[in-house]
Design a protein around this motif. Structure first.
Motif, PDB file in Angstrom:
ATOM      1  N   ASN A 168      11.288   3.184   6.300  1.00 12.61           N
ATOM      2  CA  ASN A 168      10.942   3.973   7.482  1.00 12.61           C
ATOM      3  C   ASN A 168       9.441   4.160   7.634  1.00 12.61           C
ATOM      4  OD1 ASN A 168      13.560   4.261   8.355  1.00 12.61           O
ATOM      5  ND2 ASN A 168      13.851   6.295   7.485  1.00 12.61           N
ATOM      6  N   ILE A 169       8.748   4.386   6.532  1.00 12.49           N
ATOM      7  CA  ILE A 169       7.294   4.568   6.604  1.00 12.49           C
ATOM      8  C   ILE A 169       6.615   3.292   7.076  1.00 12.49           C
ATOM      9  CG2 ILE A 169       5.212   4.924   5.229  1.00 12.49           C
ATOM     10  CD1 ILE A 169       6.777   6.917   3.554  1.00 12.49           C
ATOM     11  N   VAL A 170       7.049   2.156   6.554  1.00 11.16           N
ATOM     12  CA  VAL A 170       6.456   0.874   6.951  1.00 11.16           C
ATOM     13  C   VAL A 170       6.718   0.596   8.425  1.00 11.16           C
ATOM     14  CG1 VAL A 170       6.572  -1.628   6.639  1.00 11.16           C
ATOM     15  CG2 VAL A 170       6.523  -0.128   4.643  1.00 11.16           C
ATOM     16  N   ILE A 171       7.947   0.823   8.863  1.00 13.50           N
ATOM     17  CA  ILE A 171       8.289   0.596  10.273  1.00 13.50           C
ATOM     18  C   ILE A 171       7.507   1.559  11.167  1.00 13.50           C
ATOM     19  CG2 ILE A 171      10.147   0.786  11.977  1.00 13.50           C
ATOM     20  CD1 ILE A 171      12.062  -0.255   9.852  1.00 13.50           C
ATOM     21  N   THR A 194       0.831  -1.207   0.000  1.00 12.05           N
ATOM     22  CA  THR A 194       0.000   0.000   0.000  1.00 12.05           C
ATOM     23  C   THR A 194       0.862   1.253   0.000  1.00 12.05           C
ATOM     24  OG1 THR A 194      -1.726  -1.179   1.239  1.00 12.05           O
ATOM     25  CG2 THR A 194      -1.843   1.229   1.191  1.00 12.05           C
ATOM     26  N   CYS A 195       1.866   1.281   0.853  1.00 10.88           N
ATOM     27  CA  CYS A 195       2.773   2.437   0.918  1.00 10.88           C
ATOM     28  C   CYS A 195       3.546   2.586  -0.390  1.00 10.88           C
ATOM     29  CB  CYS A 195       3.746   2.284   2.081  1.00 10.88           C
ATOM     30  SG  CYS A 195       2.994   2.400   3.709  1.00 10.88           S
ATOM     31  N   PHE A 196       3.995   1.463  -0.931  1.00 13.83           N
ATOM     32  CA  PHE A 196       4.734   1.482  -2.195  1.00 13.83           C
ATOM     33  C   PHE A 196       3.914   2.118  -3.307  1.00 13.83           C
ATOM     34  CE2 PHE A 196       5.584  -0.683  -6.253  1.00 13.83           C
ATOM     35  CZ  PHE A 196       6.916  -0.350  -6.432  1.00 13.83           C
ATOM     36  N   ILE A 197       2.673   1.711  -3.438  1.00 12.34           N
ATOM     37  CA  ILE A 197       1.807   2.244  -4.491  1.00 12.34           C
ATOM     38  C   ILE A 197       1.554   3.733  -4.286  1.00 12.34           C
ATOM     39  CG2 ILE A 197      -0.525   2.141  -5.469  1.00 12.34           C
ATOM     40  CD1 ILE A 197      -0.490  -0.890  -4.817  1.00 12.34           C
ATOM     41  N   CYS A 198       1.272   4.128  -3.051  1.00 10.21           N
ATOM     42  CA  CYS A 198       0.966   5.530  -2.757  1.00 10.21           C
ATOM     43  C   CYS A 198       2.136   6.457  -3.089  1.00 10.21           C
ATOM     44  CB  CYS A 198       0.590   5.693  -1.285  1.00 10.21           C
ATOM     45  SG  CYS A 198      -1.018   4.997  -0.861  1.00 10.21           S
ATOM     46  N   ILE A 199       3.355   5.995  -2.858  1.00  5.16           N
ATOM     47  CA  ILE A 199       4.528   6.826  -3.111  1.00  5.16           C
ATOM     48  C   ILE A 199       4.979   6.714  -4.563  1.00  5.16           C
ATOM     49  CG2 ILE A 199       6.914   7.300  -2.430  1.00  5.16           C
ATOM     50  CD1 ILE A 199       6.283   5.971   0.251  1.00  5.16           C
ATOM     51  N   MET A 200       4.924   5.509  -5.115  1.00  8.62           N
ATOM     52  CA  MET A 200       5.478   5.267  -6.441  1.00  8.62           C
ATOM     53  C   MET A 200       4.707   5.977  -7.549  1.00  8.62           C
ATOM     54  SD  MET A 200       7.819   3.870  -8.256  1.00  8.62           S
ATOM     55  CE  MET A 200       8.620   2.510  -7.378  1.00  8.62           C
ATOM     56  N   ILE A 201       3.390   6.000  -7.483  1.00  8.39           N
ATOM     57  CA  ILE A 201       2.602   6.594  -8.564  1.00  8.39           C
ATOM     58  C   ILE A 201       2.947   8.066  -8.797  1.00  8.39           C
ATOM     59  CG2 ILE A 201       0.271   7.247  -9.293  1.00  8.39           C
ATOM     60  CD1 ILE A 201      -0.714   4.595  -8.130  1.00  8.39           C
ATOM     61  N   PRO A 202       2.887   8.924  -7.774  1.00  7.40           N
ATOM     62  CA  PRO A 202       3.255  10.330  -8.036  1.00  7.40           C
ATOM     63  C   PRO A 202       4.720  10.512  -8.388  1.00  7.40           C
ATOM     64  CG  PRO A 202       2.873   9.976  -5.689  1.00  7.40           C
ATOM     65  CD  PRO A 202       2.408   8.748  -6.386  1.00  7.40           C
ATOM     66  N   LEU A 203       5.579   9.646  -7.838  1.00 12.33           N
ATOM     67  CA  LEU A 203       6.997   9.754  -8.150  1.00 12.33           C
ATOM     68  C   LEU A 203       7.263   9.436  -9.620  1.00 12.33           C
ATOM     69  CD1 LEU A 203       9.837  10.299  -7.077  1.00 12.33           C
ATOM     70  CD2 LEU A 203       9.981   7.892  -6.401  1.00 12.33           C
ATOM     71  N   LEU A 204       6.607   8.432 -10.137  1.00  9.26           N
ATOM     72  CA  LEU A 204       6.752   8.098 -11.552  1.00  9.26           C
ATOM     73  C   LEU A 204       6.192   9.206 -12.438  1.00  9.26           C
ATOM     74  CD1 LEU A 204       5.879   4.285 -11.674  1.00  9.26           C
ATOM     75  CD2 LEU A 204       8.133   5.358 -11.893  1.00  9.26           C
ATOM     76  N   MET A 205       5.070   9.786 -12.021  1.00  8.39           N
ATOM     77  CA  MET A 205       4.502  10.899 -12.783  1.00  8.39           C
ATOM     78  C   MET A 205       5.475  12.076 -12.832  1.00  8.39           C
ATOM     79  SD  MET A 205       1.594   9.752 -13.838  1.00  8.39           S
ATOM     80  CE  MET A 205       2.460   8.180 -13.940  1.00  8.39           C
ATOM     81  N   MET A 206       6.144  12.334 -11.722  1.00 11.62           N
ATOM     82  CA  MET A 206       7.124  13.410 -11.679  1.00 11.62           C
ATOM     83  C   MET A 206       8.327  13.078 -12.554  1.00 11.62           C
ATOM     84  SD  MET A 206       9.059  15.156  -8.410  1.00 11.62           S
ATOM     85  CE  MET A 206       9.993  13.685  -8.006  1.00 11.62           C
TER      86      MET A 206
END
Length: 221
Positions: free
Chosen positions: A111-114, A8-20
């Motif tokens: 860090n976010i997951v932990i 869940t965290c991976f998807i939330c961060i990865m999508i906008p990062l790829l768009m950028m």
């Protein structure tokens, strides 16, 4: 262990990062792309580590974090650097940016997951001190270890005879560095574990600044 949080965290961060990454200038894509790659490597290494732990029946947390995970994580973080050096460029400034970006992406997701797991188990366990420890500790540790690999790869690529022994040597150093940090952070000497990545970063920072300065002078010329 349920991996829903990681994905869940991976998807939330990865999508906008790829768009950028798609929209920024070409010279910025190496860094943003490296951060995205670091996120993926963190997720993938978690799956690999879990498979190894299950396969060998490992139960001792200290043994796992000082032996298995440092080897798995540092090898996976190094692979993109080697591919980039062979396929695209072995320039030190580019490998430093790539290495630091991979380390940052890896550390951010970890860090976010932990953090989320700590809040779920004990909401009071996560505080400002915890955040600074994770940021300057494991956050810099992952970045610095991959930066070191990038520096040495840029050197040994110019001396082909040193390529194999040099690569093996720096991978061994990165794994040992990672393992030492993990060992210290679990003992009464955890303050040394927090200081170690910061000191190493300060030592490596001049290399980055020198590389950026030389690049700027070349562009002006």
């Amino acid at each position: 262990m349920d991996s829903t949080i990681e994905y869940t965290c991976f998807i939330c961060i990865m999508i906008p990062l790829l768009m950028m990454t798609i929209t920024v200038k070409a010279e910025s894509r190496l860094l943003t792309g490296s951060v995205a790659l670091g996120l993926f490597i963190c997720l993938f290494s978690s799956e690999v580590s879990g498979a190894v732990i299950r396969a060998f029946g490992l139960t001792n947390t200290q043994f796992i974090t000082t032996n298995a995970t440092p080897i798995i994580e540092e090898l996976l973080k190094a692979i993109p650097l080697l591919v980039y050096a062979f396929r695209f460029s072995s320039r030190r400034d580019k490998l430093l940016s790539c290495g630091f970006g991979i380390g940052v992406g890896f550390a951010v997701l970890e860090n976010i997951v932990i953090l989320l797991r700590a809040i779920m188990s004990n909401p009071e366990s996560a505080n400002y001190l915890w955040a600074f420890v994770r940021g300057f500790g494991s956050g810099l540790m992952h970045s610095v270890s991959t930066m070191m690999i990038g520096v040495v790869i840029s050197i040994v690529m110019k001396q082909k005879k040193l390529l194999l022994p040099g690569t093996v040597a720096i991978l061994s150093v990165a794994v040992a560095y990672h393992a030492i940090y993990n060992a210290l952070i679990q003992t009464d000497l955890r303050h040394l574990g927090i200081v170690l990545p910061l000191v190493t970063y300060i030592a490596l920072a001049p290399m980055t600044l020198k590389g950026n300065g030389a690049k700027a002078q070349k562009e002006v010329a």
